[in-house]
Design a protein around this motif. Structure first.
Motif, PDB file in Angstrom:
ATOM      1  N   PRO A  70       0.805  -1.227   0.000  1.00 42.65           N
ATOM      2  CA  PRO A  70       0.000   0.000   0.000  1.00 42.65           C
ATOM      3  C   PRO A  70       0.838   1.278   0.000  1.00 42.65           C
ATOM      4  O   PRO A  70       0.301   2.372  -0.217  1.00 42.65           O
ATOM      5  CB  PRO A  70      -0.808  -0.103   1.305  1.00 42.65           C
ATOM      6  N   ALA A  71       2.145   1.140   0.244  1.00 47.72           N
ATOM      7  CA  ALA A  71       3.019   2.314   0.322  1.00 47.72           C
ATOM      8  C   ALA A  71       3.576   2.713  -1.035  1.00 47.72           C
ATOM      9  O   ALA A  71       4.297   3.718  -1.132  1.00 47.72           O
ATOM     10  CB  ALA A  71       4.167   2.039   1.289  1.00 47.72           C
ATOM     11  N   ILE A  72       3.271   1.956  -2.079  1.00 48.07           N
ATOM     12  CA  ILE A  72       3.889   2.196  -3.388  1.00 48.07           C
ATOM     13  C   ILE A  72       3.602   3.614  -3.892  1.00 48.07           C
ATOM     14  O   ILE A  72       4.511   4.325  -4.331  1.00 48.07           O
ATOM     15  CB  ILE A  72       3.409   1.136  -4.393  1.00 48.07           C
ATOM     16  N   ASP A  74       2.793   6.258  -2.170  1.00 50.17           N
ATOM     17  CA  ASP A  74       3.445   7.233  -1.299  1.00 50.17           C
ATOM     18  C   ASP A  74       4.939   7.318  -1.601  1.00 50.17           C
ATOM     19  O   ASP A  74       5.515   8.410  -1.680  1.00 50.17           O
ATOM     20  CB  ASP A  74       3.208   6.848   0.159  1.00 50.17           C
ATOM     21  N   VAL A  75       5.584   6.151  -1.784  1.00 53.22           N
ATOM     22  CA  VAL A  75       7.010   6.123  -2.123  1.00 53.22           C
ATOM     23  C   VAL A  75       7.246   6.804  -3.465  1.00 53.22           C
ATOM     24  O   VAL A  75       8.219   7.551  -3.654  1.00 53.22           O
ATOM     25  CB  VAL A  75       7.524   4.672  -2.142  1.00 53.22           C
ATOM     26  N   GLN A  76       6.349   6.557  -4.402  1.00 54.06           N
ATOM     27  CA  GLN A  76       6.459   7.170  -5.722  1.00 54.06           C
ATOM     28  C   GLN A  76       6.453   8.703  -5.623  1.00 54.06           C
ATOM     29  O   GLN A  76       7.237   9.390  -6.284  1.00 54.06           O
ATOM     30  CB  GLN A  76       5.296   6.684  -6.591  1.00 54.06           C
ATOM     31  N   LYS A  77       5.589   9.243  -4.777  1.00 51.25           N
ATOM     32  CA  LYS A  77       5.485  10.694  -4.626  1.00 51.25           C
ATOM     33  C   LYS A  77       6.659  11.264  -3.821  1.00 51.25           C
ATOM     34  O   LYS A  77       7.237  12.290  -4.185  1.00 51.25           O
ATOM     35  CB  LYS A  77       4.170  11.048  -3.935  1.00 51.25           C
ATOM     36  N   VAL A  78       7.020  10.596  -2.738  1.00 49.23           N
ATOM     37  CA  VAL A  78       8.085  11.115  -1.866  1.00 49.23           C
ATOM     38  C   VAL A  78       9.426  11.166  -2.589  1.00 49.23           C
ATOM     39  O   VAL A  78      10.178  12.148  -2.487  1.00 49.23           O
ATOM     40  CB  VAL A  78       8.183  10.264  -0.584  1.00 49.23           C
ATOM     41  N   PHE A  79       9.746  10.103  -3.324  1.00 49.28           N
ATOM     42  CA  PHE A  79      11.043  10.025  -3.984  1.00 49.28           C
ATOM     43  C   PHE A  79      10.997  10.452  -5.457  1.00 49.28           C
ATOM     44  O   PHE A  79      12.024  10.403  -6.147  1.00 49.28           O
ATOM     45  CB  PHE A  79      11.609   8.610  -3.874  1.00 49.28           C
ATOM     46  N   ASN A  80       9.796  10.806  -5.933  1.00 53.56           N
ATOM     47  CA  ASN A  80       9.634  11.273  -7.311  1.00 53.56           C
ATOM     48  C   ASN A  80      10.173  10.254  -8.313  1.00 53.56           C
ATOM     49  O   ASN A  80      11.029  10.559  -9.166  1.00 53.56           O
ATOM     50  CB  ASN A  80      10.324  12.629  -7.507  1.00 53.56           C
ATOM     51  N   VAL A  81       9.689   9.016  -8.199  1.00 50.86           N
ATOM     52  CA  VAL A  81      10.124   7.941  -9.091  1.00 50.86           C
ATOM     53  C   VAL A  81       8.905   7.353  -9.785  1.00 50.86           C
ATOM     54  O   VAL A  81       7.757   7.632  -9.424  1.00 50.86           O
ATOM     55  CB  VAL A  81      10.875   6.834  -8.310  1.00 50.86           C
ATOM     56  N   LEU A  87       7.789  -0.072  -7.113  1.00 43.79           N
ATOM     57  CA  LEU A  87       7.441  -1.477  -6.886  1.00 43.79           C
ATOM     58  C   LEU A  87       8.655  -2.328  -6.523  1.00 43.79           C
ATOM     59  O   LEU A  87       8.519  -3.404  -5.935  1.00 43.79           O
ATOM     60  CB  LEU A  87       6.776  -2.072  -8.134  1.00 43.79           C
ATOM     61  N   LEU A  88       9.850  -1.860  -6.896  1.00 41.96           N
ATOM     62  CA  LEU A  88      11.052  -2.674  -6.714  1.00 41.96           C
ATOM     63  C   LEU A  88      11.292  -3.128  -5.272  1.00 41.96           C
ATOM     64  O   LEU A  88      11.679  -4.285  -5.053  1.00 41.96           O
ATOM     65  CB  LEU A  88      12.279  -1.921  -7.229  1.00 41.96           C
ATOM     66  N   VAL A 197      -0.425   3.480   6.137  1.00 45.29           N
ATOM     67  CA  VAL A 197      -0.004   4.490   5.164  1.00 45.29           C
ATOM     68  C   VAL A 197      -0.960   5.679   5.173  1.00 45.29           C
ATOM     69  O   VAL A 197      -0.537   6.840   5.118  1.00 45.29           O
ATOM     70  CB  VAL A 197       0.084   3.872   3.753  1.00 45.29           C
ATOM     71  N   MET A 198      -2.265   5.406   5.275  1.00 44.43           N
ATOM     72  CA  MET A 198      -3.239   6.504   5.307  1.00 44.43           C
ATOM     73  C   MET A 198      -3.054   7.388   6.536  1.00 44.43           C
ATOM     74  O   MET A 198      -3.223   8.608   6.469  1.00 44.43           O
ATOM     75  CB  MET A 198      -4.664   5.932   5.283  1.00 44.43           C
ATOM     76  N   GLY A 199      -2.672   6.779   7.644  1.00 43.80           N
ATOM     77  CA  GLY A 199      -2.556   7.552   8.882  1.00 43.80           C
ATOM     78  C   GLY A 199      -1.187   8.130   9.148  1.00 43.80           C
ATOM     79  O   GLY A 199      -1.063   9.230   9.699  1.00 43.80           O
ATOM     80  N   LYS A 200      -0.109   7.398   8.748  1.00 46.75           N
ATOM     81  CA  LYS A 200       1.237   7.807   9.156  1.00 46.75           C
ATOM     82  C   LYS A 200       2.245   7.946   8.007  1.00 46.75           C
ATOM     83  O   LYS A 200       3.327   8.479   8.209  1.00 46.75           O
ATOM     84  CB  LYS A 200       1.793   6.777  10.150  1.00 46.75           C
ATOM     85  N   GLY A 201       1.947   7.426   6.844  1.00 48.89           N
ATOM     86  CA  GLY A 201       2.909   7.480   5.743  1.00 48.89           C
ATOM     87  C   GLY A 201       3.657   6.164   5.588  1.00 48.89           C
ATOM     88  O   GLY A 201       3.601   5.275   6.437  1.00 48.89           O
ATOM     89  N   TRP A 202       4.413   6.075   4.488  1.00 48.61           N
ATOM     90  CA  TRP A 202       5.018   4.795   4.121  1.00 48.61           C
ATOM     91  C   TRP A 202       6.058   4.311   5.127  1.00 48.61           C
ATOM     92  O   TRP A 202       6.228   3.099   5.321  1.00 48.61           O
ATOM     93  CB  TRP A 202       5.639   4.887   2.725  1.00 48.61           C
ATOM     94  N   ARG A 203       6.789   5.196   5.768  1.00 51.98           N
ATOM     95  CA  ARG A 203       7.851   4.745   6.679  1.00 51.98           C
ATOM     96  C   ARG A 203       7.286   3.923   7.837  1.00 51.98           C
ATOM     97  O   ARG A 203       7.969   3.035   8.360  1.00 51.98           O
ATOM     98  CB  ARG A 203       8.636   5.945   7.224  1.00 51.98           C
TER      99      ARG A 203
END
Length: 492
Positions: A70-72, A74-81, A87-88, A197-203
């Motif tokens: 579910p963090a994919i 969020d990771v995409q937006k945070v790291f701009n990838v 997905l990696l 992820v909805m409440g705290k983010g991907w980390r």
């Protein structure tokens, strides 16, 4: 070389078979069937506790893989990838699981099963911590991969431990049910991760994973050692006996080559030369890939066809969880009313040296192999606005249940077919395949569903399941005649 015999109840995991350290001499063994130091003679409470503790750790290993899904976004937006790069970390963790036995087997051989849990789990946790602290996607990928490598021994070592403490006649049902444990972790991960992820983010998916690792690690601290070789070595030391056979000193390079041959080169060779191993590996790989297809693509199905909110998409994983929870029902029924009666009849009517056919392990897989493609086709074509969402959800649960039943049965069939000598290498080939497939499927499954829609994407999976089921039924009918076609000894 004389044919080896399949001994009911002997552990056939890679850790149980491979022997680099000197083993106890034949003179040193359990003193009797009731030897109190034999793990199968431990108290019922201790055996149940041990089984639950190692199963919980295996559950967390799979949970750690899928909680990231579910963090994919969020990771995409945070790291701009791109989505593929995001997905990696999911795929690389699963790829790391494929190479875990290269770490776990030597440690198990030298230090015993419990020590593998105690040594590798903190390293697993350390790299999960590193993943959570990552400042770029490259470090996230590296940490997730290494975390997978050190998480893997918990899964393979758990099955070996369960075999150690379980009487032979119950091994099939115990391991059959255990095989559902990693799948349960895989489908509960997105359920928990979605809300995290909805409440705290991907980390926080990594912080929650650390909490689960800690909760699972503590019970393992109080489990006993169960590896027969290690226990007998300890007994010999207490008695002052010479418990080893003198062996020439081996270099580190020789030791590494030994384990590579047993855990990597031979399994790959068997994968391409042994029909049984080929089919079981392809089937196992497909079934694990199917699980991660559900993990990655299911939220899109519910969002695209039913306009589910993010919270509802997360709750949709309850259907997959239901399917996993139903697995013990067919497993227990088939074992009690089909497999065990046939085994008793065989023992009563056949000479003691006549083995029980390994094909009987397929009793549960055969009907489940038919249910799987039917449920996949039905799920694919009922996922549409005109049909209530509960219908495809229940069909998805049925597909999940049948896939685990097939997976457990075909792996037990392969282990019984090759016995203690080559069963470990065959199991190693299956592990390489299933985690390689589970690493590959997430990379294209979501694209497949977006391009073809749920109907044709699901139908493609259904057609693959039909082809694999045909091979399984072929082994049921012609398996005995095909066993001699490979280069490796088949258990007789």
């Amino acid at each position: 070389m004389p044919a080896h015999s399949a001994i009911y109840g002997e552990s056939t995991s890679p850790q149980a078979i491979i022997a680099y350290q000197p083993e106890p001499t034949q003179a040193l063994d359990w003193t009797s069937p009731t030897d109190p130091e034999n793990p199968r003679n431990f108290s019922l409470g201790l055996r149940v506790y041990t089984t639950a503790a190692v199963s919980l750790l295996a559950f967390v290993t799979a949970f750690a893989a899928s909680i990231y899904s579910p963090a994919i976004d969020d990771v995409q937006k945070v790291f701009n990838v791109s989505e593929e790069i995001a997905l990696l970390p999911l795929s690389l963790y699963n790829l790391g699981l494929a190479f875990g036995p290269l770490v776990g087997a030597p440690l198990s051989e030298v230090y015993g099963r419990k020590s593998v849990f105690l040594l590798t789990t903190p390293v697993f946790a350390l790299f999960v911590l590193g993943a959570g602290l990552s400042r770029d996607v490259a470090s996230l990928c590296v940490c997730r991969f290494i975390a997978g490598v050190f998480a893997a021994p918990a899964i393979s070592n758990a099955s070996a431990t369960i075999a150690d403490v379980t009487d032979g006649r119950y091994r099939g049902i115990a391991l059959g049910i255990y095989y559902a444990v990693p799948s349960c972790g895989a489908v509960l991960g997105p359920l928990v991760g979605g809300f995290v992820v909805m409440g705290k983010g991907w980390r926080w998916t990594q912080w929650v994973t650390l909490m689960f690792i800690g909760a699972a690690y503590i019970p393992v601290l109080f489990t006993p050692e169960t590896y027969k070789v290690r226990l007998l070595q300890q007994r010999a030391k207490k008695l002052g006996l010479d418990h080893t056979t003198p062996q020439p000193k081996q270099s580190i390079q020789a030791a590494v080559l030994y384990f590579l041959r047993k855990l990597f080169f031979r399994p790959i060779h068997m994968l391409f030369t042994e029909p049984i191993v080929t089919l079981v590996c392809l089937y196992s790989g497909f079934l694990f890939g199917l699980t991660y297809t559900f993990v990655v693509a299911s939220p899109w199905v519910w969002s695209h066809y039913y306009n589910f909110s993010p919270a509802a998409q997360t709750l949709s994983f309850l259907s997959l969880t239901l399917g996993v929870c139903l697995v013990p029902i067919p497993q227990v029924l088939v074992d009690r009313y089909i497999y065990q009666p046939r085994l008793r009849g065989h023992l009563a009517t056949s000479p003691p040296s006549t083995p029980f056919p390994a094909e009987q392990r397929l009793s549960a897989a055969l009907p489940a192999s038919l249910v799987l493609p039917l449920s996949l086709f039905a799920y694919a074509w009922t996922a549409r606005p005109a049909i209530h969402w509960i219908v495809p959800m229940l069909l998805q649960a049925l597909a999940m249940m049948s896939s685990i039943v097939v997976y457990g049965s075909v792996n037990l069939y392969m282990l019984d077919a090759y016995g203690p000598l080559y069963g470990a290498s065959a199991s190693g080939a299956a592990m390489l395949c299933r985690y390689t497939f589970s690493a590959a499927f997430p990379m294209f499954s979501l694209r497949l569903y977006r391009a073809l829609g749920a109907g044709w994407a699901g139908s493609l999976l259904g057609f693959l399941a039909v082809g694999l089921a045909a091979g399984l039924w072929g082994f049921w009918k012609w398996g005995k005649s095909m066993k001699g076609s490979g280069k490796y000894e088949i258990s007789t």
